[in-house]
Scaffold this motif. Sequence first.
Motif, PDB file in Angstrom:
ATOM      1  N   ASP A  67      -2.472   0.326 -21.711  1.00  0.00           N
ATOM      2  CA  ASP A  67      -3.287   0.863 -22.797  1.00  0.00           C
ATOM      3  C   ASP A  67      -2.754   0.308 -24.104  1.00  0.00           C
ATOM      4  N   ARG A  68      -3.446   0.605 -25.196  1.00  0.00           N
ATOM      5  CA  ARG A  68      -3.083   0.007 -26.470  1.00  0.00           C
ATOM      6  C   ARG A  68      -3.431   0.933 -27.625  1.00  0.00           C
ATOM      7  N   THR A  69      -2.710   0.782 -28.719  1.00  0.00           N
ATOM      8  CA  THR A  69      -2.990   1.524 -29.943  1.00  0.00           C
ATOM      9  C   THR A  69      -2.721   0.620 -31.141  1.00  0.00           C
ATOM     10  N   PRO A  70      -3.738   0.262 -31.919  1.00  0.00           N
ATOM     11  CA  PRO A  70      -3.479  -0.482 -33.156  1.00  0.00           C
ATOM     12  C   PRO A  70      -2.680   0.401 -34.112  1.00  0.00           C
ATOM     13  N   ALA A  71      -1.586  -0.110 -34.619  1.00  0.00           N
ATOM     14  CA  ALA A  71      -0.704   0.682 -35.484  1.00  0.00           C
ATOM     15  C   ALA A  71      -0.430  -0.062 -36.776  1.00  0.00           C
ATOM     16  N   MET A  72      -0.500   0.668 -37.867  1.00  0.00           N
ATOM     17  CA  MET A  72      -0.212   0.127 -39.193  1.00  0.00           C
ATOM     18  C   MET A  72       0.340   1.264 -40.040  1.00  0.00           C
TER      19      MET A  72
END
Length: 237
Positions: A67-72
């Motif tokens: 799975d993935r999560t864009p993080a900033m």
Amino acid sequence: MAEQEAKKWGLVIDLDRCSGCQACVTACSMENNIPFTGEDEVAYGRGMHWIRVQRYWTGAYPDVKPDRTPAMCQQCGNAPCEPVCPVFASVHSEEEQINLQVYNRCIGTRYCANNCPYIARNFNWFDYEIPAPMNYYLNPDVTVRRRGVMEKCTFCVQRIKHGEDVAAAQGRALEDGEVMTACQQACPTDAIVFGDLSDPNSRASQLARSERGYHLLEELGTLPRVTYLKGGGYYGG
């Protein structure tokens, strides 16, 4: 024309729509003059990207899936990076209600990075040279940072300012959707929505109130301005 009220800018990221293509990472790098540090420096933990697609695994063996999560930078309303900066380089903007980084104040103590629970800040270790003809891609609206300062996502504040200036020149209020961040504009699946969270009718505000919405490390009380919509098979707008 009366002065426009301060907006509460925020991002909403639909994890069901995100494919992990990293178009947002590329767009952010090009928009904000982020240097390419090279494979060796990235392996050493010195990548400069302001947004990353964080990968992880869910489920129990053998039913494990990626799975993935864009993080900033989460643009915290109660930002832990601000009180530890000795020169007030990390400040909260009253106009845009976002956390800004004043580069010409920064002396590179890295206290802000140590205090950021989202690992959203990067230290510029070197004066990275951009060889020709790649130097022609530099965005003239964004400062080219030099060695010794901290960098992070600013919600493309230069685009916000441009949108506000255009609207003010035309004697009208800024419309919902008129300002797009680079990551939002490049996303092929419309997984990222940017807008004024203080406007109950804005698309971002409506999505942020979704039952699927949550914030990263919400228990810390940092009051993030980035809302994630839980995945799980739903592909809605």
